[in-house]
Design an enzyme around this catalytic site. Sequence first.
Site, mmCIF file in Angstrom:
data_model
loop_
_atom_site.group_PDB
_atom_site.id
_atom_site.type_symbol
_atom_site.label_atom_id
_atom_site.label_comp_id
_atom_site.label_asym_id
_atom_site.label_seq_id
_atom_site.Cartn_x
_atom_site.Cartn_y
_atom_site.Cartn_z
ATOM 1 N N GLU A 144 4.479 -11.227 -5.967
ATOM 2 C CA GLU A 144 3.387 -11.328 -6.947
ATOM 3 C C GLU A 144 3.754 -10.758 -8.310
ATOM 4 O O GLU A 144 3.118 -11.055 -9.313
ATOM 5 C CB GLU A 144 2.128 -10.630 -6.406
ATOM 6 C CG GLU A 144 2.189 -9.113 -6.312
ATOM 7 C CD GLU A 144 2.846 -8.584 -5.035
ATOM 8 O OE1 GLU A 144 3.625 -9.334 -4.416
ATOM 9 O OE2 GLU A 144 2.606 -7.422 -4.678
ATOM 10 N N VAL A 186 -15.425 -12.447 -24.843
ATOM 11 C CA VAL A 186 -15.072 -13.649 -24.087
ATOM 12 C C VAL A 186 -16.033 -13.884 -22.922
ATOM 13 O O VAL A 186 -16.561 -14.983 -22.744
ATOM 14 C CB VAL A 186 -13.637 -13.530 -23.541
ATOM 15 C CG1 VAL A 186 -13.234 -14.797 -22.813
ATOM 16 C CG2 VAL A 186 -12.665 -13.226 -24.652
ATOM 17 N N ASP A 187 -16.261 -12.828 -22.140
ATOM 18 C CA ASP A 187 -17.024 -13.034 -20.911
ATOM 19 C C ASP A 187 -18.460 -13.479 -21.185
ATOM 20 O O ASP A 187 -18.927 -14.468 -20.613
ATOM 21 C CB ASP A 187 -17.040 -11.752 -20.064
ATOM 22 C CG ASP A 187 -15.632 -11.272 -19.753
ATOM 23 O OD1 ASP A 187 -14.702 -12.100 -19.845
ATOM 24 O OD2 ASP A 187 -15.462 -10.087 -19.436
ATOM 25 N N SER A 188 -19.131 -12.757 -22.064
ATOM 26 C CA SER A 188 -20.534 -13.133 -22.278
ATOM 27 C C SER A 188 -20.623 -14.475 -22.996
ATOM 28 O O SER A 188 -21.552 -15.240 -22.767
ATOM 29 C CB SER A 188 -21.305 -12.037 -23.005
ATOM 30 O OG SER A 188 -20.913 -11.930 -24.339
ATOM 31 N N SER A 189 -19.632 -14.799 -23.834
ATOM 32 C CA SER A 189 -19.674 -16.097 -24.521
ATOM 33 C C SER A 189 -19.505 -17.244 -23.524
ATOM 34 O O SER A 189 -20.229 -18.238 -23.583
ATOM 35 C CB SER A 189 -18.565 -16.194 -25.566
ATOM 36 O OG SER A 189 -18.728 -15.198 -26.516
ATOM 37 N N LYS A 232 -9.824 -12.805 -15.605
ATOM 38 C CA LYS A 232 -9.945 -12.971 -17.058
ATOM 39 C C LYS A 232 -9.272 -14.263 -17.552
ATOM 40 O O LYS A 232 -9.840 -14.993 -18.364
ATOM 41 C CB LYS A 232 -9.292 -11.775 -17.750
ATOM 42 C CG LYS A 232 -9.630 -11.655 -19.195
ATOM 43 C CD LYS A 232 -10.960 -10.971 -19.331
ATOM 44 C CE LYS A 232 -11.375 -10.767 -20.754
ATOM 45 N NZ LYS A 232 -12.652 -10.027 -20.795
ATOM 46 N N HIS A 264 8.009 -7.820 -3.540
ATOM 47 C CA HIS A 264 6.718 -8.197 -4.125
ATOM 48 C C HIS A 264 6.823 -9.528 -4.881
ATOM 49 O O HIS A 264 7.157 -9.530 -6.068
ATOM 50 C CB HIS A 264 6.245 -7.109 -5.090
ATOM 51 C CG HIS A 264 5.827 -5.852 -4.394
ATOM 52 N ND1 HIS A 264 4.570 -5.679 -3.881
ATOM 53 C CD2 HIS A 264 6.516 -4.729 -4.095
ATOM 54 C CE1 HIS A 264 4.479 -4.494 -3.318
ATOM 55 N NE2 HIS A 264 5.658 -3.897 -3.424
ATOM 56 N N CYS A 300 5.318 -6.170 1.604
ATOM 57 C CA CYS A 300 5.660 -4.746 1.555
ATOM 58 C C CYS A 300 4.973 -3.979 2.688
ATOM 59 O O CYS A 300 5.297 -4.186 3.847
ATOM 60 C CB CYS A 300 5.323 -4.185 0.174
ATOM 61 S SG CYS A 300 6.146 -2.613 -0.114
ATOM 62 N N TYR A 301 3.992 -3.135 2.391
ATOM 63 C CA TYR A 301 3.300 -2.419 3.470
ATOM 64 C C TYR A 301 2.740 -3.412 4.486
ATOM 65 O O TYR A 301 2.806 -3.192 5.695
ATOM 66 C CB TYR A 301 2.160 -1.567 2.902
ATOM 67 C CG TYR A 301 1.435 -0.764 3.960
ATOM 68 C CD1 TYR A 301 1.943 0.449 4.407
ATOM 69 C CD2 TYR A 301 0.248 -1.234 4.529
ATOM 70 C CE1 TYR A 301 1.294 1.183 5.384
ATOM 71 C CE2 TYR A 301 -0.418 -0.506 5.507
ATOM 72 C CZ TYR A 301 0.109 0.705 5.934
ATOM 73 O OH TYR A 301 -0.540 1.424 6.906
ATOM 74 N N GLY A 334 0.850 -1.192 0.000
ATOM 75 C CA GLY A 334 0.000 0.000 0.000
ATOM 76 C C GLY A 334 0.879 1.233 0.000
ATOM 77 O O GLY A 334 2.070 1.145 0.278
#
Length: 514
Positions: A171, A226-229, A370, A169, A82-83, A55
Amino acid sequence: MEQEKIIVLDFGGQYNQLVARRVRECNVYCEIYSYKTDIEQIKAMNPRGIILTGGPNSCYEANSPTYSKELFAMGVPVLGLCYGAQLMMHLLGGKVERAAVREYGKTEVCVDTTSPLFHDVTSKTVCWMSHFDYIAKVAHDFKIVAYTADCPVAAAQNVSKGLYAIQFHPEVLHTKEGTKILYNFVRGVCGCSGMWRMDSFVENSIQEIRKKVGKGKVLCALSGGVDSSVAAVLLAKAIGNQLTCVFVDHGLLRKNEGDEVEEVFGKTGIYDLNFIRVNAQKRYYKRLAGITEPEEKRKIIGEEFIRIFEEESKKIGAVDFLVQGTIYPDVVESGLGGESAVIKSHHNVGGLPDCVDFKDIIEPLRNLFKDEVRKAGVELGIPEKLVFRQPFPGPGLGIRIVGEITEEKVRIVQDADAIYREEIAKANLDKSVGQYFAALTNMRSVGVMGDERTYDYAVVLRAVNTIDFMTAEAAEIPFGVLQTVMGRIINEVRGVNRVFYDLTSKPPGTIEFE
Ligand code: XMP
């Protein structure tokens, strides 16, 4: 069986979603919550581990984000990043101070490989640092297990209490063995067995949808994205022709896209659902004629969509459920999940109407990132062409045509974009470049072609790399590829005599043009 869950407590860091994604890559389910979430609520979720994110604040300052110390006494492993690491030390009696040197960027770190966090990690590895405060003194009963040239406490641990603090980090992909470190925490320290997989997600979702819908009627606005399909196919598999998908072709889709969507979901497709394609191209062009102001264009495109959807749903009659393709970043970004400010309100075609009567909403992808949506799509057998499609905005080419939208301009940008995509794929760049497309400027200029003077449009090629779509850098497409694309566009697309490449990053530019 209860799902194993890791909770990411968000302290406003820019990488919060990345932390959650990396945890899920370890096949462990996790969710992001604001640091303001009550500890009782956290306990009730029965997490297997908790991660405190980075943060922008200094934990020793008044009013900086903090948390109840009780968190560290729950008997649940906690990893501070980190934070989050500094806060853990600060709350448990260590000392955090402003560092003499701000550490930023790739940094060599020496780690104690006997630490459960650094199991199988090389003793000298590269990490991503970004901090101006540092841990000057660790809390009582903590052992230092990593350091860098400028940072005496790059990591510390209290193994018996399951508490771990990392200044860097893991990530971020620049931390070479970051995923391994997070894996060591969630799978090793927290003991998660890694049951979060897309095949089980698909199977469970199908069961849940069946239970929720019963014999009800479901309506889905299918955009072809993509999402709605993926949402539509999930529902089709669960409830078959109780589902009706309405696909509005607003004439601002990419080349041949309308037909491709129809091929997959329509009569010729493999799914047993009701598919309605509304060819509204002319209607849209008429409404958009003479409109040049970007926000007005967006508004008209959105409004017209709702109107059409409303008309279609009236024909269908009462429906019980409406499907929305909301995904997890939307949830976090709308301020419902993490701590980040509300970045964008929903402007997807999926974000829909109160004009249709329905009992409830179904959001089958609400918990997915996603890349997980794509994995679920592959799992569901949706054609790769659809699953790995480039992000495409709801208003479509409408915001890639600067100025007034006309049928001719749509044709130009569709053809130019198709060529660009084809060449990017040929050059094997389609998986490595974040987002790329052609747009049409509103500029016409003089050129010469075959001894003749021309006065035609200029196409812009855009390609960006981005992690979160909030910031982006222009991608380095090899000059040779750009030249091939330019040559083909000039030769094959009538009405274009100039091709530009957009070098602008975001900010100050945006990814789209309007
Ligand atoms: P900008 O242009 O804001 O784009 O830098 C960031 C990302 O969002 C997409 N985008 C949209 N997506 N509806 C959408 O569904 C929209 O109105 C919209 N505007 C931008 C854009 O393609 C990029 O990925």
